[in-house]
Design an enzyme around this catalytic site. Structure first.
Site, short mmCIF file in Angstrom:
data_model
loop_
_atom_site.label_atom_id
_atom_site.label_comp_id
_atom_site.label_asym_id
_atom_site.label_seq_id
_atom_site.Cartn_x
_atom_site.Cartn_y
_atom_site.Cartn_z
N HIS A 183 0.74 -10.24 17.38
CA HIS A 183 -0.72 -10.37 17.31
C HIS A 183 -1.13 -11.52 18.22
O HIS A 183 -0.55 -12.61 18.12
CB HIS A 183 -1.18 -10.62 15.88
N ARG B 72 1.13 -0.18 18.25
CA ARG B 72 0.21 0.34 17.22
C ARG B 72 -1.24 0.05 17.59
O ARG B 72 -1.58 -1.06 17.98
CB ARG B 72 0.52 -0.34 15.89
N HIS C 76 3.88 -9.55 14.28
CA HIS C 76 2.84 -9.05 13.38
C HIS C 76 3.16 -7.69 12.78
O HIS C 76 2.94 -7.46 11.60
CB HIS C 76 1.55 -8.98 14.18
N GLU D 155 -12.53 -2.58 16.90
CA GLU D 155 -11.35 -3.39 17.20
C GLU D 155 -10.78 -3.00 18.55
O GLU D 155 -11.13 -1.95 19.11
CB GLU D 155 -10.29 -3.25 16.09
N ILE E 51 0.83 -1.21 0.00
CA ILE E 51 0.00 0.00 0.00
C ILE E 51 0.86 1.25 0.00
O ILE E 51 0.53 2.24 -0.67
CB ILE E 51 -0.99 0.00 1.20
N ARG F 100 -3.29 -4.97 22.42
CA ARG F 100 -2.74 -6.22 21.88
C ARG F 100 -1.64 -6.82 22.74
O ARG F 100 -1.56 -8.03 22.90
CB ARG F 100 -2.16 -5.96 20.48
#
Ligand SMILES: Cc1cc2nc3c(=O)[nH]c(=O)nc-3n(C[C@H](O)[C@H](O)[C@H](O)COP(=O)(O)OP(=O)(O)OC[C@H]3O[C@@H](n4cnc5c(N)ncnc54)[C@H](O)[C@@H]3O)c2cc1C
Length: 506
Positions: free
Chosen positions: A230, A369, A334, A114, A15, A275
């Site tokens: 993750h 993050r 992750h 999330e 991306i 996380r």
């Protein structure tokens, strides 16, 4: 033919690379990337979506506050404010490019929830196949854009830098020959480092080649020790490990062990805690001899495949029926919060060198993050990098220097095993020193060992626990500070650690 010194070289077509290439129009761009929309780019694997404050109860300042809370004291306020403010416009621009995001019955964008987000703000496409949908849309536009050309036969191996300025790239072709490319600027968009770990959700090829190139050219790297694990990679033998997206927990799936005990029940935030908290809880449970499962049956039951078609497919491929069985999970490397230090325009410490996407350290993520902030970050900085390059004069052409010499790779499986054992979810000094002793002799020759060694050095020197970095021997959090390193400084610090170890040994 256009002057090659005028073009912008972009390394990577995830991306970050694709969005930067499009944003640079009409400047001539050459993208060096071995793959298009393939599993080689982490972008293709992104399931959950893109965070943007679009709901009627939401606002970019709330998104910013959640980003800071997850980042555990190390987010840069300006980066957070600018990126979160840009979210709604970015989604509108992608929609204008023809990317179709999922909508609810009323036709409004469907917004997922999330972990550690205080509002539902995850925009998604094709339910849980957002990354692929967005990248396909961007690459379709890039293919027909007259300013973009691509070399799929080349892999970048070294930056060409002189007097603190980058003015080209050395690449290797399929036959192993070195090829020189010159350009007015180089944008590194090479992704993350999960491939340095035996258990990862990242493409195996994500071994930090951009970080290694930037380090060898003399760029400043920042906060390398912060790796996000993750919590819920699907525990199968697949490499990389398939992911059970966080959005499943957002939709009500719970974590249980093999006895059915819901071990997150008393933790603040439960399954939607940050996380690192969830990953450590699962890690501890597994170390305690248990197995851990993500149970979506009560929340989703027979609707699982409709809402999470990609995860359903990944489960089925691995012999799991998520509508009837709980999904076995464990943490896996992750996302890399650390990276090449950049400013608000994506400039690195070297003139002519930019970094975008996961390879960059913009200050948005701090020590951890917030879920679904990385696709957003790449899209935001792609524009800012393009604007900065457009306003700068091309520099005078520079003759190519001698081709670089690189040694044979050190053996990636050994690196992956070391990182998994000693630089994972829970770290401690002895293990980090052991990993560093084994990695240090390979760092000069091998890019994967170099990046692994720099991450390990950062983890050893950060004697506190914060965000994605947890030290069993230093569990408290100290005063917030970034860590920065260049290759010469790393060499001096490695020598000091080696000398210290030698003194301890005699
Ligand atoms: C399973 C999974 C799910 C995720 N889900 C989400 C999510 O829902 N939302 C979110 O925001 N983020 C998510 N992430 C994180 C996000 O996908 C990545 O951070 C982001 O896609 C990185 O984009 P990138 O362009 O920087 O790198 P990538 O997409 O990894 O692309 C890197 C590109 O660089 C190329 N490359 C690398 N080295 C070289 C070299 N030396 N020469 C030439 N080319 C090179 C690669 O081939 C590739 O084309 C997820 C990540 C994973 C792994």
């Amino acid at each position: 033919m256009a002057d090659p010194n005028d073009r912008i070289l972009i390394v990577g077509a995830g991306i970050a690379g694709a969005a930067t290439a499009l944003a640079l129009a009409p400047l001539p761009v050459l993208v060096v990337a071995p793959t298009g929309v393939s599993a080689d780019a982490a972008t293709t694997l992104a399931q959950g979506g893109i965070a943007a404050a679009l709901g009627p109860d939401d606002d970019p300042t709330l998104h910013a506050a959640d980003t800071h809370a997850a980042g555990a004291g190390l987010c840069e306020a300006e980066a957070v404010a600018r990126v979160t403010a840009e979210g709604p416009a970015i989604i509108a621009r992608l929609a204008a490019l023809g990317i179709r995001f999922d909508t609810d019955e009323s036709g409004a964008l469907a917004l997922g929830l999330e972990a550690a987000h205080g509002r539902s703000r995850i925009v998604h496409a094709n339910e849980d196949a957002t990354g692929r949908a967005v990248l396909e849309g961007l690459i379709a536009k890039a293919r027909i854009a007259p300013h973009i050309s691509r070399r799929a036969d080349l892999v970048a191996v070294r930056l060409e830098a002189e007097d603190g300025r980058v003015h080209g790239l050395w690449c290797r072709d399929h036959g192993g020959r070195l090829v020189h490319l010159s350009g007015r600027a180089v944008v590194l968009a090479t992704g993350g480092i999960g491939g340095l770990y035996a258990s990862t959700t990242n493409p195996r090829s994500a071994v930090g080649s951009g970080l290694a190139m930037a380090a060898r050219a003399g760029a400043v790297l920042r906060d390398l020790e912060f790796v996000q694990f993750h919590p819920t990679a699907i525990a199968t033998a697949s490499d990389p490990m398939p992911l059970a997206t966080e959005a499943l927990r957002g939709a009500g799936a719970i974590l249980v062990d093999e006895t059915g005990a819901r071990f997150m029940a008393d933790v603040p935030g439960r399954e939607l805690a940050p996380r690192d908290v969830v990953a450590r809880a699962i890690h501890d449970r597994i170390r305690g001899g248990h197995r851990v499962f993500l149970d979506a049956r009560p929340a989703l039951g027979a609707h699982f495949a409709r809402h999470f078609p990609s995860v359903a497919q990944l489960c089925r491929t691995n012999g799991i029926d998520p509508e009837r069985d709980a999904i076995p999970v464990r943490p896996a490397a992750h996302y890399h919060m650390g990276g090449i230090k950049v400013d608000g325009t994506g400039r690195t410490s070297l003139a002519g060198l930019y970094a975008c996407g996961e390879v960059a350290s913009t200050g948005l993520h701090g020590a951890n993050r917030l879920a679904s902030n990385s696709l957003l970050e790449a899209l935001a900085y792609a524009q800012w990098i393009a604007a900065d390059i457009a306003h700068r004069q091309a520099h005078a052409p520079v003759a190519a220097s001698a081709a670089p010499a690189d040694g044979p790779p050190a053996g990636i499986e050994a690196v992956r095993a070391l990182m998994e054992s000693h630089v994972g979810v829970v770290r401690e000094g002895d293990g980090l020193r052991r990993a560093l002793r084994l990695l240090a002799p390979r760092m000069a020759q091998d890019d994967a060992a170099l990046v692994a060694g720099l991450v390990t050095l950062g983890a050893l020197e950060r004697t506190e626990s914060r965000g994605g970095h947890f030290r069993a021997d230093h569990p408290a959090t100290g005063a917030p500070r970034h860590s920065e390193i260049t290759l010469p400084a790393a060499a001096a610090r490695l020598a000091a650690h080696a000398e210290h170890a030698l003194r301890e040994a005699v």
